[in-house]
Design a protein around this motif. Structure first.
Motif, PDB file in Angstrom:
ATOM      1  N   VAL A  68     -67.783 -74.203   6.823  1.00 33.46           N
ATOM      2  CA  VAL A  68     -68.194 -75.427   6.137  1.00 33.46           C
ATOM      3  C   VAL A  68     -67.223 -76.561   6.429  1.00 33.46           C
ATOM      4  O   VAL A  68     -67.638 -77.668   6.771  1.00 33.46           O
ATOM      5  CB  VAL A  68     -68.298 -75.181   4.618  1.00 33.46           C
ATOM      6  N   SER A  69     -65.931 -76.316   6.311  1.00 31.51           N
ATOM      7  CA  SER A  69     -64.959 -77.394   6.482  1.00 31.51           C
ATOM      8  C   SER A  69     -64.927 -77.915   7.907  1.00 31.51           C
ATOM      9  O   SER A  69     -64.744 -79.115   8.119  1.00 31.51           O
ATOM     10  CB  SER A  69     -63.564 -76.933   6.043  1.00 31.51           C
ATOM     11  N   CYS A  70     -65.120 -77.052   8.882  1.00 25.84           N
ATOM     12  CA  CYS A  70     -65.097 -77.517  10.275  1.00 25.84           C
ATOM     13  C   CYS A  70     -66.370 -78.272  10.653  1.00 25.84           C
ATOM     14  O   CYS A  70     -66.322 -79.258  11.373  1.00 25.84           O
ATOM     15  CB  CYS A  70     -64.901 -76.339  11.225  1.00 25.84           C
ATOM     16  N   ALA A  71     -67.512 -77.795  10.205  1.00 24.45           N
ATOM     17  CA  ALA A  71     -68.787 -78.393  10.616  1.00 24.45           C
ATOM     18  C   ALA A  71     -69.201 -79.570   9.733  1.00 24.45           C
ATOM     19  O   ALA A  71     -69.701 -80.576  10.235  1.00 24.45           O
ATOM     20  CB  ALA A  71     -69.880 -77.349  10.627  1.00 24.45           C
TER      21      ALA A  71
ATOM     22  N   GLY B 237     -67.173 -80.872   6.997  1.00 25.45           N
ATOM     23  CA  GLY B 237     -66.060 -81.604   6.416  1.00 25.45           C
ATOM     24  C   GLY B 237     -65.628 -80.984   5.093  1.00 25.45           C
ATOM     25  O   GLY B 237     -66.377 -80.250   4.450  1.00 25.45           O
ATOM     26  N   VAL B 238     -64.422 -81.309   4.692  1.00 26.93           N
ATOM     27  CA  VAL B 238     -63.842 -80.725   3.487  1.00 26.93           C
ATOM     28  C   VAL B 238     -64.627 -81.112   2.242  1.00 26.93           C
ATOM     29  O   VAL B 238     -64.719 -80.334   1.284  1.00 26.93           O
ATOM     30  CB  VAL B 238     -62.361 -81.153   3.364  1.00 26.93           C
ATOM     31  N   GLU B 239     -65.249 -82.274   2.245  1.00 27.28           N
ATOM     32  CA  GLU B 239     -65.987 -82.724   1.058  1.00 27.28           C
ATOM     33  C   GLU B 239     -67.195 -81.840   0.739  1.00 27.28           C
ATOM     34  O   GLU B 239     -67.686 -81.833  -0.395  1.00 27.28           O
ATOM     35  CB  GLU B 239     -66.419 -84.179   1.196  1.00 27.28           C
ATOM     36  N   ALA B 240     -67.679 -81.067   1.687  1.00 30.27           N
ATOM     37  CA  ALA B 240     -68.838 -80.202   1.446  1.00 30.27           C
ATOM     38  C   ALA B 240     -68.448 -78.821   0.930  1.00 30.27           C
ATOM     39  O   ALA B 240     -69.315 -78.068   0.473  1.00 30.27           O
ATOM     40  CB  ALA B 240     -69.653 -80.057   2.730  1.00 30.27           C
ATOM     41  N   VAL B 241     -67.166 -78.490   0.963  1.00 27.30           N
ATOM     42  CA  VAL B 241     -66.733 -77.162   0.539  1.00 27.30           C
ATOM     43  C   VAL B 241     -67.049 -76.939  -0.933  1.00 27.30           C
ATOM     44  O   VAL B 241     -67.552 -75.884  -1.325  1.00 27.30           O
ATOM     45  CB  VAL B 241     -65.223 -76.960   0.821  1.00 27.30           C
ATOM     46  N   GLY B 242     -66.773 -77.910  -1.774  1.00 29.55           N
ATOM     47  CA  GLY B 242     -67.030 -77.772  -3.210  1.00 29.55           C
ATOM     48  C   GLY B 242     -68.502 -77.554  -3.519  1.00 29.55           C
ATOM     49  O   GLY B 242     -68.841 -76.738  -4.380  1.00 29.55           O
ATOM     50  N   TYR B 243     -69.367 -78.263  -2.813  1.00 30.21           N
ATOM     51  CA  TYR B 243     -70.808 -78.116  -3.068  1.00 30.21           C
ATOM     52  C   TYR B 243     -71.313 -76.735  -2.658  1.00 30.21           C
ATOM     53  O   TYR B 243     -72.130 -76.130  -3.352  1.00 30.21           O
ATOM     54  CB  TYR B 243     -71.598 -79.198  -2.349  1.00 30.21           C
TER      55      TYR B 243
ATOM     56  N   PRO C 258     -72.459 -72.688  13.828  1.00 27.75           N
ATOM     57  CA  PRO C 258     -72.615 -73.783  12.867  1.00 27.75           C
ATOM     58  C   PRO C 258     -72.628 -75.152  13.536  1.00 27.75           C
ATOM     59  O   PRO C 258     -71.784 -75.441  14.378  1.00 27.75           O
ATOM     60  CB  PRO C 258     -71.411 -73.630  11.941  1.00 27.75           C
ATOM     61  N   VAL C 259     -73.621 -75.946  13.165  1.00 26.55           N
ATOM     62  CA  VAL C 259     -73.694 -77.344  13.609  1.00 26.55           C
ATOM     63  C   VAL C 259     -73.995 -78.207  12.397  1.00 26.55           C
ATOM     64  O   VAL C 259     -74.578 -77.755  11.413  1.00 26.55           O
ATOM     65  CB  VAL C 259     -74.782 -77.545  14.694  1.00 26.55           C
ATOM     66  N   ARG C 260     -73.596 -79.444  12.473  1.00 26.16           N
ATOM     67  CA  ARG C 260     -73.715 -80.353  11.340  1.00 26.16           C
ATOM     68  C   ARG C 260     -75.169 -80.574  10.906  1.00 26.16           C
ATOM     69  O   ARG C 260     -75.443 -80.857   9.739  1.00 26.16           O
ATOM     70  CB  ARG C 260     -73.054 -81.688  11.705  1.00 26.16           C
ATOM     71  N   ASP C 261     -76.121 -80.440  11.825  1.00 17.74           N
ATOM     72  CA  ASP C 261     -77.530 -80.689  11.507  1.00 17.74           C
ATOM     73  C   ASP C 261     -78.160 -79.584  10.656  1.00 17.74           C
ATOM     74  O   ASP C 261     -79.226 -79.782  10.090  1.00 17.74           O
ATOM     75  CB  ASP C 261     -78.347 -80.835  12.798  1.00 17.74           C
TER      76      ASP C 261
END
Length: 165
Positions: free
Chosen positions: A3-6, A8-14, A62-65
């Motif tokens: 999650v953090s690599c693809a 970003g760190v802001e998505a880890v909490g969600y 993992p990809v951002r899309d």
């Protein structure tokens, strides 16, 4: 790491919230199923589901899309965790009725040790190796559990036969 690599760190909490919600719902659902379905059957289903989830993690790039896939995997992991924790803790509670304090303390010691090793190992092992370690640990821990469950089943059958005589 996925999650953090693809995303970003802001998505880890969600994603962690998604996993926690599914863990909570899964625990309640497993509890309801355990009233009607025997524990080994639910554990076998959890084993198969966990193996499938590990295969997805092993094959998936993992990809951002693919934002939804991150949440589906987190929810699946929460469900697997709910199965293991709910059934294992109920198994420990029913098996060690007299000496439950030491059994629970050993359970949580082993859990804390495993989490510590996983966290420390994440610095040195790539995700592919970590998935192999998780799969190996799953197989190694499922074998003694299966033997213990079989022995308890045989013991119950023997007690039922003895009671009938």
């Amino acid at each position: 790491m996925y999650v953090s690599c693809a995303l970003g760190v802001e998505a880890v909490g969600y994603t962690m919230m998604c996993m926690g919600v599914m863990n909570t719902l899964g625990s309640f659902t497993v509890y309801q199923f355990a009233k009607h379905i025997k524990r080994p059957i639910i554990m076998a289903a959890g084993f198969i589901f966990q193996v499938g989830l590990l295969m997805v993690l092993w094959l998936w790039k993992p990809v951002r899309d693919d934002i939804a896939v991150f949440y589906v995997i987190a929810a699946g992991w929460g469900l697997c965790n709910a199965i293991w924790e709910t059934l294992t803790l109920s198994f420990v509670a029913t098996t060690y009725r007299e000496d439950w304090q030491s059994a629970f303390s050993l359970y949580f010691l082993a859990q804390a040790l495993g989490l510590t090793l996983a966290f420390c190992g994440s610095l040195y092992f790539c995700p592919g190796i970590q998935i192999y370690i998780l799969a190996g640990t799953l197989v190694v821990s499922a074998a003694p559990y299966s033997c213990l469950e079989f022995r308890l089943h045989q013991q119950r059958k023997f007690q039922e036969r003895s009671a009938m005589l």
